[in-house]
Enzyme design. Sequence first.
Site, PDB file in Angstrom:
ATOM      1  N   TYR A  36     -25.608 -32.151  10.108  1.00 10.83           N
ATOM      2  CA  TYR A  36     -25.935 -31.434  11.356  1.00 10.83           C
ATOM      3  C   TYR A  36     -24.695 -31.330  12.241  1.00 10.83           C
ATOM      4  CZ  TYR A  36     -28.489 -30.444  15.735  1.00 10.83           C
ATOM      5  OH  TYR A  36     -28.959 -29.892  16.914  1.00 10.83           O
ATOM      6  N   SER A  78     -24.460 -28.415  20.100  1.00  8.86           N
ATOM      7  CA  SER A  78     -25.223 -29.623  20.408  1.00  8.86           C
ATOM      8  C   SER A  78     -24.244 -30.698  20.870  1.00  8.86           C
ATOM      9  CB  SER A  78     -25.908 -30.082  19.111  1.00  8.86           C
ATOM     10  OG  SER A  78     -26.300 -31.426  19.185  1.00  8.86           O
TER      11      SER A  78
END
Length: 277
Positions: free
Chosen positions: A168, A155
């Site tokens: 995350y 990401s």
Amino acid sequence: MTPDLSGRIAWVTGGARGQGRSHARALAAVGAHVYVSDIAHQVDTVNYPLATPAELETTVAEIVDAGGQATAVQLDVRDSTAVTELVDHIVDQHGRLDILVANAGICAFVPLEDMTDEQWADMVGTNLTGTFHCVRAAVTAMKRNRFGRVVGVSSGAGRGGMKDLSHYSATKWGIIGFVKSVALEVGSYGITANVVCPTSVDTPMVMNETTLRRFRPDLDDPSPDDAKPVFAGLGPLGIPWLEPEDVTRAVMYFVDDPGLTTGTVLEVNLGTSANRI
Ligand SMILES: NC(=O)c1ccc[n+]([C@@H]2O[C@H](COP(=O)([O-])OP(=O)(O)OC[C@H]3O[C@@H](n4cnc5c(N)ncnc54)[C@H](O)[C@@H]3O)[C@@H](O)[C@H]2O)c1
């Protein structure tokens, strides 16, 4: 040139919807038999709905209706035994596993000091340990045929930090280090391992009440349209978010690569990382 994956067996995790569904459809459209797995069940620490069994069936039905081959599997990537059993089953049925897109993931904004042990554990267990379980099992099968294409999904949060996403971000940085290391271990077996790093994508991970409210805290019930200008302001292109198919193009690049590119990271970034290394 259109890739030809006839005879290839692929596995996409988190494929009930969103990016995983798009990857599965693209792989099947060029001839692969795609195993589409998803937890298709809620996890308590995730503050938006995860996929449902019906969505998982829809991915497979869409592929089959289009003339492709696909198999649905309800599977939690945190479950190491279930992951190994699935790969054993695939090898039993087809004698091979050629492609893994380790896409399953969760995301939930929470400030560090409010983060519970359970939230941290579910995040790491799904995004990072889940990727480890799937890649370990897949690589063992791929080595037998001396061919494999592994694609990890990181990401923008794996290229920089993100406020209130420390857990995350840690998993997405971890995926890059993990996949690069795997690339070094398996290269001599004809297996490549690479990572795609998308910026915001139009999927339920972003288009949910909790996340949209974060981007428009001034509104009680913001719609994607309300949040669009905020997302568009994150990068120089002024485009708010990617569509899943935009990430699929990057995945297919690695899948179709003749074995010359491994241990790399491809950012599909809308320019959001242009000011970072
Ligand atoms: N949407 C974005 O903006 C964005 C940006 C960068 C990276 N990503 C990453 O892309 C990947 C796909 O996300 P998406 O955008 O399609 O979101 P999504 O929520 O639509 O898809 C993720 C899928 O993973 C499944 N899943 C969650 N936990 C699982 C588990 N333990 N076992 C198996 N399946 C599980 C969910 O049910 C869901 O179907 C994720 O790894 C995500 O972190 C997303």
